[in-house]
Enzyme design. Structure first.
Site, PDB file in Angstrom:
ATOM      1  N   PRO A  11       0.799  -1.228   0.044  1.00  8.38           N
ATOM      2  CG  PRO A  11      -0.474  -1.394   2.020  1.00  8.38           C
ATOM      3  CD  PRO A  11       0.627  -2.343   1.311  1.00  8.38           C
ATOM      4  CG  ASN A  12      -0.565   4.694   0.827  1.00  5.18           C
ATOM      5  OD1 ASN A  12      -1.556   4.622   0.927  1.00  5.18           O
ATOM      6  ND2 ASN A  12      -0.270   3.739   2.462  1.00  5.18           N
ATOM      7  CE1 TYR A  66       8.907   4.855   2.825  1.00  2.00           C
ATOM      8  CE2 TYR A  66       7.993   6.944   2.728  1.00  2.00           C
ATOM      9  CZ  TYR A  66       7.932   5.884   3.482  1.00  2.00           C
ATOM     10  OH  TYR A  66       7.472   5.015   4.447  1.00  2.00           O
ATOM     11  CG  ASN A 109       8.082  -2.147   0.555  1.00  2.00           C
ATOM     12  OD1 ASN A 109       7.445  -2.380   1.566  1.00  2.00           O
ATOM     13  ND2 ASN A 109       8.758  -0.618  -0.232  1.00  2.00           N
ATOM     14  CG  HIS A 111       5.328  -2.228   9.476  1.00  2.00           C
ATOM     15  ND1 HIS A 111       7.003  -2.483   9.881  1.00  2.00           N
ATOM     16  CD2 HIS A 111       5.118  -1.210   9.173  1.00  2.00           C
ATOM     17  CE1 HIS A 111       7.181  -1.707   9.491  1.00  2.00           C
ATOM     18  NE2 HIS A 111       6.705  -1.322   8.929  1.00  2.00           N
ATOM     19  CG  ASP A 171      -0.311 -17.607   8.277  1.00  2.00           C
ATOM     20  OD1 ASP A 171       0.412 -17.487   8.583  1.00  2.00           O
ATOM     21  OD2 ASP A 171      -1.590 -17.803   9.051  1.00  2.00           O
ATOM     22  CD  GLU A 184       9.929  -7.451   5.093  1.00  2.00           C
ATOM     23  OE1 GLU A 184       9.783  -8.570   5.080  1.00  2.00           O
ATOM     24  OE2 GLU A 184       9.918  -6.652   5.865  1.00  2.00           O
ATOM     25  CG  HIS A 188      11.162  -2.934   4.332  1.00  4.18           C
ATOM     26  ND1 HIS A 188       9.826  -2.738   4.129  1.00  4.18           N
ATOM     27  CD2 HIS A 188      11.693  -3.362   5.323  1.00  4.18           C
ATOM     28  CE1 HIS A 188       9.196  -3.814   5.093  1.00  4.18           C
ATOM     29  NE2 HIS A 188      10.162  -4.293   5.427  1.00  4.18           N
ATOM     30  CG  LEU A 189      11.423   1.553  -0.803  1.00  7.71           C
ATOM     31  CD1 LEU A 189      10.020   2.769  -1.034  1.00  7.71           C
ATOM     32  CD2 LEU A 189      12.244   2.222  -2.195  1.00  7.71           C
ATOM     33  CB  SER A 190      13.147   3.957   5.064  1.00 11.45           C
ATOM     34  OG  SER A 190      11.299   2.920   5.437  1.00 11.45           O
ATOM     35  NE  ARG A 230      10.465   6.113   8.565  1.00 12.85           N
ATOM     36  CZ  ARG A 230       8.743   5.564   7.661  1.00 12.85           C
ATOM     37  NH1 ARG A 230       9.517   4.887   7.123  1.00 12.85           N
ATOM     38  NH2 ARG A 230       8.232   6.622   7.214  1.00 12.85           N
ATOM     39  NE  ARG A 235       6.666   4.714   9.845  1.00 16.77           N
ATOM     40  CZ  ARG A 235       5.850   4.438   9.239  1.00 16.77           C
ATOM     41  NH1 ARG A 235       4.958   3.630   7.965  1.00 16.77           N
ATOM     42  NH2 ARG A 235       4.921   5.925   9.507  1.00 16.77           N
TER      43      ARG A 235
HETATM   44  C1  DQA Z   1       8.193   1.036   3.711  1.00 16.83           C
HETATM   45  C2  DQA Z   1       8.035   1.182   5.058  1.00 16.83           C
HETATM   46  C3  DQA Z   1       7.246   0.806   6.265  1.00 16.83           C
HETATM   47  O1  DQA Z   1       7.156   1.433   7.295  1.00 16.83           O
HETATM   48  C4  DQA Z   1       6.103   1.480   5.761  1.00 16.83           C
HETATM   49  O2  DQA Z   1       4.810   1.613   5.977  1.00 16.83           O
HETATM   50  C5  DQA Z   1       6.117   2.243   4.223  1.00 16.83           C
HETATM   51  C6  DQA Z   1       7.270   1.640   2.193  1.00 16.83           C
HETATM   52  C7  DQA Z   1       9.774   1.258   2.922  1.00 16.83           C
HETATM   53  O3  DQA Z   1      10.008   0.779   2.259  1.00 16.83           O
HETATM   54  O4  DQA Z   1      10.894   1.746   3.797  1.00 16.83           O
HETATM   55  O5  DQA Z   1       4.828   2.192   3.076  1.00 16.83           O
HETATM   56  O6  DQA Z   1       8.149  -0.170   3.631  1.00 16.83           O
END
Ligand code: DQA
Length: 146
Positions: A9-10, A22, A71, A77, A84, A97, A99-101, A106, A110
């Site tokens: 998401p997002n 990001y 990602n 979280h 599963d 897995e 993550h950009l950040s 943070r 997270r």
């Molecule tokens: C994220 C880190 C997550 O905590 C956050 O909710 C995201 C992006 C990252 O790529 O850093 O949407 O997955």
């Protein structure tokens, strides 16, 4: 090798979404980076804001894919369902897995990943380049475990 790259998401908002965290690249830029960096691999790139859709894509992956880059974004979280799903296919389709950040730098909420332990490894904090690192590691893992 067929690789499924899943984004939660997002992440469709990358480029405009908190660029100081990001980066300025869009999800499409990341897709282009991956496809140009791995021209010998067959990569399918997908994004969804729906937990159910991501779970379905993961569950269907063994029929078509050799590995997954994921990602899970905020679902990292919160989602036992994604954990599963990854766990269910982990013996045939390994996942990495991304993550950009660096989520450990943070908010405390997270710091915990529900999904990481269903993956072979996790890469975070290198923005878009993390996808390249993750795919390199995934291809190497699949090739050495064939
Ligand atoms: C994220 C880190 C997550 O905590 C956050 O909710 C995201 C992006 C990252 O790529 O850093 O949407 O997955």
């Amino acid at each position: 090798m067929k690789i499924l790259v899943l984004n939660g998401p997002n992440l469709h908002l990358l480029g405009q979404r908190e660029p100081e965290i990001y980066g300025k690249e869009t999800l499409h830029d990341i897709e282009t980076l991956l496809i140009s960096s791995f021209s010998d691999q067959d990569i399918l790139f997908k994004q969804s804001n729906s937990e159910a859709e991501l779970i379905t894509w993961i569950g269907d992956a063994p029929a078509e894919y050799d590995g997954i880059i994921i990602n899970p974004a905020a679902f990292t979280h919160t989602s036992l369902g994604i954990y599963d799903a990854l766990k269910a296919i982990s013996s045939t389709v390994p996942a990495v897995e991304i993550h950009l950040s660096n989520t450990h730098q943070r908010e405390e909420i997270r710091h915990k990943s529900l999904t990481a332990s269903a993956c072979i490894g996790q890469i975070m904090g290198f923005r878009s380049y993390g996808y390249v690192l993750g795919l390199k590691a995934l291809v190497n893992y699949i090739e050495s475990n064939r």
